[in-house]
Design an enzyme around this catalytic site. Structure first.
Site, PDB file in Angstrom:
ATOM      1  N   ASP A   1       0.855  -1.196   0.000  1.00 35.07           N
ATOM      2  CA  ASP A   1       0.000   0.000   0.000  1.00 35.07           C
ATOM      3  C   ASP A   1       0.883   1.235   0.000  1.00 35.07           C
ATOM      4  O   ASP A   1       1.923   1.273   0.675  1.00 35.07           O
ATOM      5  CB  ASP A   1      -0.865   0.037   1.266  1.00 35.07           C
ATOM      6  N   ILE A   2       0.464   2.273  -0.742  1.00 29.15           N
ATOM      7  CA  ILE A   2       1.141   3.568  -0.637  1.00 29.15           C
ATOM      8  C   ILE A   2       0.741   4.188   0.696  1.00 29.15           C
ATOM      9  O   ILE A   2      -0.441   4.256   1.039  1.00 29.15           O
ATOM     10  CB  ILE A   2       0.729   4.482  -1.802  1.00 29.15           C
TER      11      ILE A   2
ATOM     12  N   GLU B   1      -4.897   2.342  -3.851  1.00 33.79           N
ATOM     13  CA  GLU B   1      -3.443   2.486  -3.759  1.00 33.79           C
ATOM     14  C   GLU B   1      -2.754   1.167  -3.446  1.00 33.79           C
ATOM     15  O   GLU B   1      -1.592   1.136  -3.048  1.00 33.79           O
ATOM     16  CB  GLU B   1      -3.086   3.522  -2.693  1.00 33.79           C
TER      17      GLU B   1
ATOM     18  N   ASP C   1      -3.457  10.613  -9.240  1.00 32.47           N
ATOM     19  CA  ASP C   1      -3.413   9.664 -10.358  1.00 32.47           C
ATOM     20  C   ASP C   1      -2.012   9.581 -10.944  1.00 32.47           C
ATOM     21  O   ASP C   1      -1.522   8.494 -11.283  1.00 32.47           O
ATOM     22  CB  ASP C   1      -4.403  10.095 -11.442  1.00 32.47           C
TER      23      ASP C   1
ATOM     24  N   ASN D   1      -3.839  12.702  -1.611  1.00 33.24           N
ATOM     25  CA  ASN D   1      -4.880  13.277  -2.457  1.00 33.24           C
ATOM     26  C   ASN D   1      -5.432  14.570  -1.873  1.00 33.24           C
ATOM     27  O   ASN D   1      -5.698  15.540  -2.597  1.00 33.24           O
ATOM     28  CB  ASN D   1      -6.015  12.269  -2.665  1.00 33.24           C
TER      29      ASN D   1
END
Length: 310
Positions: A181-182, A225, A198, A189
């Site tokens: 996962d980021i 993500e 994106d 965001n």
């Protein structure tokens, strides 16, 4: 009407005014009794050069020749009307798609007496069919690709995982999986905006795809993500090395993250697992094990790797 129907010249005129190419072969001699003059316009071979079945066969593309001849002979011997599509060679060496529609004229005992039929130039139709087939292949490829990042999507991941799991079980080779996962992507965001989010996902996907460098390695976006690296024939230590390489390359990419609590750059948390599947092992249980390790990495401070044998 009777005079009209009994006039062979009228029939010949009608036949030779169509785009279809009429023909007749005598079964006993395997010689052409007739072939329409349209053959010269379509294939370039002179009308009087069509003497025997051998002439017909020799003017079929070599890749189609044997199967076409065998099929037509078998059907004719059974007295069955049939159709055959094949590539015919022109007099100047080009190629034309032909559809042969064949009717078997039978003797009273049922044996073949003659073959009559029509040849049709279906080249344009074949071009259209090939274009449709190509579009179908492109659409199928797109259905397995994540539209945003251009790596594999969840559908492709599930399909390849099942295949590699079976292969690993048969060959007794290790199969490794990295789930990641980021870190703090929602905050990314919120701080940088969704268009930049994106762009971030695309950059991360490129980094991960570069890390999975072998032909059978698969990089996939599972959603949001979350990404996965599927590593066939990869043991524990090698899988750990791939995960570290991902982390290193992502750090080198230096994607600014103004909303992260662990780094000024985009980072990720990873769960890693390796298994040599046995007959009683379950692929979903394996995924759940690696997913729990990803959870541990996230809740253990993020920007870290948790893994080992599954």
């Amino acid at each position: 009407m009777n005079a009209f129907s009994n006039d062979p010249d009228v029939y010949r005129t009608l036949l030779e005014s169509t785009r279809a190419i009429p023909w007749k072969i005598e079964w006993a001699t395997m010689e052409f009794a007739y072939i329409g003059p349209q053959i010269e316009q379509v294939l370039g071979w002179r009308q009087d050069s069509w003497k025997t079945v051998g002439d017909w066969a020799s003017r079929i593309h070599e890749e189609d020749r044997q199967k076409t001849v065998d099929f037509c002979v078998a059907q004719s011997m059974q007295g069955a009307d049939h159709e055959a599509d094949y590539r015919a060679l022109t007099a100047d060496g080009e190629m034309v798609w032909i559809r042969d529609v064949v009717h078997v004229v039978r003797n009273p005992d049922g044996s073949p007496q003659a073959l009559v039929g029509f040849m049709f130039d279906i080249s344009e139709r074949k071009k259209a069919e090939d274009k449709i087939l190509q579009l179908q292949k492109e659409l199928e490829a797109l259905s397995y690709q994540d539209a945003l990042t251009m790596v594999a999507n969840r559908r492709m991941f599930d399909t390849i995982l099942e295949m590699e799991w079976t292969k690993a079980r048969v060959t007794a080779q290790p199969l490794s999986l990295v789930l990641l996962d980021i870190d703090f992507f929602k905050a990314y965001n919120d701080r940088h905006g969704h268009p930049q989010g994106d762009a971030c996902l695309r950059q991360v996907a490129r980094v991960l795809d570069a890390s999975a460098s072998r032909t059978r390695d698969l990089c996939a976006r599972l959603g949001g993500e979350e990404f996965a690296l599927l590593l066939p024939a990869t043991g524990v230590l090698a899988a750990q090395e791939v995960a570290r390489r991902c982390r290193k390359l992502l750090a080198q990419a230096a994607i600014p993250h103004g909303g992260s609590a662990v780094s000024e750059w985009v980072s990720c948390s990873m769960g890693v697992g390796t298994v040599v599947p046995g007959v009683h092992d379950n692929v979903r249980a394996f995924i759940e094990t690696v997913d729990r390790r990803l959870y541990e990495a996230k809740h253990g401070g993020r920007d870290r790797i948790v893994g080992g044998p599954a």
